[in-house]
Write a protein that holds these residues in place. Structure first.
Motif, PDB file in Angstrom:
ATOM      1  N   ALA A   1       0.823  -1.220   0.000  1.00  0.00           N
ATOM      2  CA  ALA A   1       0.000   0.000   0.000  1.00  0.00           C
ATOM      3  C   ALA A   1       0.852   1.263   0.000  1.00  0.00           C
ATOM      4  N   GLY A   2       2.177   1.092  -0.127  1.00  0.00           N
ATOM      5  CA  GLY A   2       3.055   2.250  -0.195  1.00  0.00           C
ATOM      6  C   GLY A   2       3.552   2.740   1.139  1.00  0.00           C
ATOM      7  N   LYS A   3       3.327   1.979   2.195  1.00  0.00           N
ATOM      8  CA  LYS A   3       3.817   2.365   3.510  1.00  0.00           C
ATOM      9  C   LYS A   3       5.263   1.897   3.677  1.00  0.00           C
ATOM     10  N   ALA A   4       5.966   2.540   4.594  1.00  0.00           N
ATOM     11  CA  ALA A   4       7.350   2.166   4.892  1.00  0.00           C
ATOM     12  C   ALA A   4       7.380   1.305   6.147  1.00  0.00           C
ATOM     13  N   VAL A   5       8.223   0.278   6.131  1.00  0.00           N
ATOM     14  CA  VAL A   5       8.343  -0.627   7.280  1.00  0.00           C
ATOM     15  C   VAL A   5       9.817  -0.771   7.642  1.00  0.00           C
ATOM     16  N   LEU A   6      10.126  -0.478   8.900  1.00  0.00           N
ATOM     17  CA  LEU A   6      11.451  -0.762   9.460  1.00  0.00           C
ATOM     18  C   LEU A   6      11.281  -1.983  10.356  1.00  0.00           C
ATOM     19  N   LEU A   7      11.882  -3.100   9.961  1.00  0.00           N
ATOM     20  CA  LEU A   7      11.719  -4.372  10.660  1.00  0.00           C
ATOM     21  C   LEU A   7      13.020  -4.761  11.346  1.00  0.00           C
ATOM     22  N   VAL A   8      12.963  -4.937  12.659  1.00  0.00           N
ATOM     23  CA  VAL A   8      14.108  -5.400  13.431  1.00  0.00           C
ATOM     24  C   VAL A   8      13.741  -6.747  14.027  1.00  0.00           C
ATOM     25  N   SER A   9      14.557  -7.754  13.770  1.00  0.00           N
ATOM     26  CA  SER A   9      14.238  -9.082  14.277  1.00  0.00           C
ATOM     27  C   SER A   9      15.510  -9.892  14.453  1.00  0.00           C
ATOM     28  N   SER A  10      15.521 -10.708  15.515  1.00  0.00           N
ATOM     29  CA  SER A  10      16.630 -11.642  15.708  1.00  0.00           C
ATOM     30  C   SER A  10      16.373 -12.953  14.983  1.00  0.00           C
ATOM     31  N   LYS A  11      15.160 -13.117  14.408  1.00  0.00           N
ATOM     32  CA  LYS A  11      14.840 -14.307  13.621  1.00  0.00           C
ATOM     33  C   LYS A  11      15.358 -14.094  12.203  1.00  0.00           C
ATOM     34  N   LEU A  12      16.435 -14.755  11.874  1.00  0.00           N
ATOM     35  CA  LEU A  12      17.084 -14.528  10.593  1.00  0.00           C
ATOM     36  C   LEU A  12      16.175 -14.883   9.426  1.00  0.00           C
ATOM     37  N   ASP A  13      15.427 -15.984   9.545  1.00  0.00           N
ATOM     38  CA  ASP A  13      14.550 -16.367   8.450  1.00  0.00           C
ATOM     39  C   ASP A  13      13.439 -15.344   8.249  1.00  0.00           C
ATOM     40  N   GLU A  14      12.961 -14.752   9.330  1.00  0.00           N
ATOM     41  CA  GLU A  14      11.900 -13.753   9.242  1.00  0.00           C
ATOM     42  C   GLU A  14      12.381 -12.481   8.546  1.00  0.00           C
ATOM     43  N   VAL A  15      13.476 -11.935   9.020  1.00  0.00           N
ATOM     44  CA  VAL A  15      13.939 -10.659   8.491  1.00  0.00           C
ATOM     45  C   VAL A  15      14.442 -10.818   7.056  1.00  0.00           C
ATOM     46  N   GLN A  16      14.991 -11.996   6.735  1.00  0.00           N
ATOM     47  CA  GLN A  16      15.471 -12.216   5.373  1.00  0.00           C
ATOM     48  C   GLN A  16      14.306 -12.414   4.404  1.00  0.00           C
ATOM     49  N   ALA A  17      13.256 -13.086   4.854  1.00  0.00           N
ATOM     50  CA  ALA A  17      12.125 -13.364   3.974  1.00  0.00           C
ATOM     51  C   ALA A  17      11.288 -12.118   3.688  1.00  0.00           C
ATOM     52  N   LEU A  18      11.181 -11.204   4.648  1.00  0.00           N
ATOM     53  CA  LEU A  18      10.275 -10.065   4.503  1.00  0.00           C
ATOM     54  C   LEU A  18      10.938  -8.822   3.932  1.00  0.00           C
ATOM     55  N   SER A  19      12.253  -8.698   4.073  1.00  0.00           N
ATOM     56  CA  SER A  19      12.925  -7.440   3.754  1.00  0.00           C
ATOM     57  C   SER A  19      13.204  -7.299   2.269  1.00  0.00           C
ATOM     58  N   ASP A  20      13.144  -6.044   1.796  1.00  0.00           N
ATOM     59  CA  ASP A  20      13.606  -5.692   0.456  1.00  0.00           C
ATOM     60  C   ASP A  20      15.089  -5.347   0.480  1.00  0.00           C
ATOM     61  N   ARG A  21      15.519  -4.743   1.561  1.00  0.00           N
ATOM     62  CA  ARG A  21      16.933  -4.490   1.811  1.00  0.00           C
ATOM     63  C   ARG A  21      17.205  -4.862   3.261  1.00  0.00           C
ATOM     64  N   LEU A  22      18.422  -5.327   3.509  1.00  0.00           N
ATOM     65  CA  LEU A  22      18.718  -5.876   4.828  1.00  0.00           C
ATOM     66  C   LEU A  22      20.052  -5.354   5.337  1.00  0.00           C
ATOM     67  N   ALA A  23      20.016  -4.683   6.484  1.00  0.00           N
ATOM     68  CA  ALA A  23      21.237  -4.238   7.149  1.00  0.00           C
ATOM     69  C   ALA A  23      21.557  -5.198   8.285  1.00  0.00           C
ATOM     70  N   VAL A  24      22.841  -5.388   8.531  1.00  0.00           N
ATOM     71  CA  VAL A  24      23.291  -6.239   9.629  1.00  0.00           C
ATOM     72  C   VAL A  24      24.036  -5.359  10.625  1.00  0.00           C
ATOM     73  N   MET A  25      23.648  -5.480  11.895  1.00  0.00           N
ATOM     74  CA  MET A  25      24.194  -4.601  12.928  1.00  0.00           C
ATOM     75  C   MET A  25      25.066  -5.398  13.881  1.00  0.00           C
ATOM     76  N   HIS A  26      26.242  -4.844  14.154  1.00  0.00           N
ATOM     77  CA  HIS A  26      27.181  -5.474  15.087  1.00  0.00           C
ATOM     78  C   HIS A  26      27.905  -4.383  15.856  1.00  0.00           C
ATOM     79  N   GLU A  27      27.800  -4.448  17.187  1.00  0.00           N
ATOM     80  CA  GLU A  27      28.470  -3.495  18.075  1.00  0.00           C
ATOM     81  C   GLU A  27      28.198  -2.050  17.667  1.00  0.00           C
TER      82      GLU A  27
END
Length: 520
Positions: A452-478
């Motif tokens: 519907a044209g909305k923006a979603v910022l998704l943060v998840s520790s479930k790798l399969d979830e965040v990988q399956a839903l995201s159009d772009r994926l950032a990885v955060m460390h320290e």
């Protein structure tokens, strides 16, 4: 093979709750047995009975064919049962060998002095025997989480454990560490040790276990062989109905930036910098995912974006406007919805009923006010709509938030935030604690917002979830982004390297074109 553990008709009641209801369980010697089920299914309670933390209301525990009564974990340890909990019980400033022998130190000189050399040698020999590769002289504070977990396993083995219980052992591990742990399972079972591990992850159970027992609502719904069962069948056993595990394909064309973060620095509650120069853009019509092991700055980043924590430097823009000095309430009014990481502290007022919780953050909206007061009839109809649409149980608007299970609390929060008709949804662990069917529903709703044209910022520790839903994926460390990648092409191994703080060669993965996204 002979059973190492037999649980016969275990029932455990707490006031007003039956956590385990006449549960039978047989675990073969030298096998890996997964105890699978959603949060609240009774898995940990059952294993706490086996480990002596709880006494069963009814039923009996049989170890190697002998009925046993455990009044404490010490009794279970003496019977060869060891348990590794989700939160490790290690003294970080101490060396590994000191942690392993702590409380069971070998002595010399008629018990008057600890035999340090003997203890050190015993730990070294134990690590080598099982191929753990642990250096006894390392300090716990200086080693990875995966090594700390091995230290906990060695502690149990040092105390004579033949049966090892691991509670959600992969929750804080990178994909590489998960594979290493499963390799440890193989080493242990090859030497006739028995593993029981608690999980709610279908893939882990299928990959690592010989047999899987599924608990649902405190009841054993069946034990199956992983060589003959499918993921779909396990999911149906967990939920009680057929579940669509693969999300439907949907397409969307990203539009203008909805949220921009530039050079953001954020401190945690101790005044230590938790976010270090992060930059990112979340566009209309896309899901921007952030993956990483919990505790690497994701929480502080989200709190700064949503107005719950003030950054020390950098900029946040929402729909082109600076968010400096903009309150949490005003961000909601401008169209920013938030599914918090901690539903109790940030998402609900626990003693309030669902009508009151349903209007939190919207109590001043025209639809809920009249004559300077909240229109409770309209608020009640709103709560009823959330309850029905998001299958919140029990379906009673008068129920307090604290009377609901964790999963139903989560579904109510998700429903409230989605029903705001937001322009941006900041979703942190949106499916934590909900069953597979509800996870499926929430995923579809997130994708509907995206379409519907909305923006979603998704943060998840479930790798399969965040990988399956995201159009772009950032990885955060320290506190930094170690990479921003295309989730459709990046491998789990590459994500694991990024989650551990490693960088990837430019040719190793198809990066998305967004130089401004990677932290300075």
């Amino acid at each position: 093979m002979e059973p190492a553990v037999t649980l016969d008709g275990i029932t455990k009641r707490f006031p007003g709750v039956v956590a385990n209801d006449d549960v039978d369980l047989v675990v073969e010697r030298g096998s890996v047995h997964a105890l699978l089920g959603e949060n609240g299914a009774g898995k940990t309670t059952l294993m706490n009975v086996l480990y002596g933390l709880y006494r069963p209301t009814e039923g009996r525990v049989v170890i190697d064919g002998e009925p046993r009564t455990f009044d404490s974990p010490r009794d279970a340890i003496n019977a060869g049962i060891g348990m590794i909990h989700q939160h490790f019980m290690l003294v970080e400033p101490m060396r590994i060998w000191e942690n392993i022998v702590l409380g069971n130190e070998p002595t010399e000189w008629f018990g008057l002095r600890v035999d340090d050399e003997g203890a050190h040698e015993a730990v070294r020999e134990l690590s080598e025997r099982y191929g753990f590769g642990v250096d006894p002289d390392d300090r716990v504070a200086d080693v990875s989480v995966g090594v700390q977990q091995r230290v906990e396993i060695l502690k149990a083995l040092y105390r004579g454990a033949d049966v090892l219980i691991l509670d959600e052992p992969t929750a804080v591990l990178t994909p590489q560490e998960v594979e290493e742990l499963f390799g440890v399972f193989e080493e242990l079972t090859a030497q006739n040790k028995t593993i029981i591990f608690i999980t709610h992850k279908l893939g882990e159970a299928m990959h690592a276990a010989d047999e899987v027992t599924v608990l649902r609502d405190g009841v054993n719904v069946g034990t199956v062989d992983t060589d003959t069962v499918t993921r779909e069948q396990l999911a149906e056993m967990m939920v009680g109905r057929e579940v669509l595990l693969e999300r439907s394909e949907s397409t969307s064309t990203p539009g203008d930036p909805a949220l921009s973060v530039e050079g953001l620095h954020v401190e945690d509650d101790r005044g230590v910098e938790a976010v270090s120069g992060v930059s990112a853009t979340v566009r209309e019509g896309e899901v921007f995912g952030i993956a990483g092991v919990d505790g690497n700055g994701q929480s502080q980043l989200v709190e700064a974006i949503t107005g719950l924590r003030r950054p020390t430097a950098g900029a946040i823009r929402f729909q082109g406007d600076s968010m400096v000095g903009v309150s949490r309430r005003e961000r909601i009014d401008r169209g920013m919805a938030y599914i918090p990481e901690d539903r109790h502290a940030r998402g609900l007022v626990m003693p309030y009923d669902l009508v009151q919780n349903g209007v939190l953050g919207s109590q001043h909206d025209d639809g809920f006010t009249g004559g300077g007061r909240i229109d409770w009839e309209a608020a009640g109809e709103h709560a009823d709509a959330i309850i029905e649409e998001y299958d919140v149980r029990p379906p009673n608007r008068a129920s307090t938030a604290e009377s609901l299970s964790g999963g139903n609390q989560q579904k109510f929060i998700v429903g409230r935030e989605f029903e705001r008709d937001p322009d941006l949804v900041v979703a942190t662990h949106p499916t934590r604690g909900v069953d597979i069917g509800s996870t499926e529903f929430i995923h579809e709703r997130l994708l509907e917002l995206r379409s519907a044209g909305k923006a979603v910022l998704l943060v998840s520790s479930k790798l399969d979830e965040v990988q399956a839903l995201s159009d772009r994926l950032a990885v955060m460390h320290e506190g930094e982004f170690t990479g921003v990648v295309d989730p459709a092409t990046v491998t789990e191994e590459q994500l694991g390297l990024l989650m551990a703080g490693e960088s990837l060669d430019d040719d190793a993965v198809d990066h998305v074109a967004l130089d401004e996204e990677v932290s300075a």
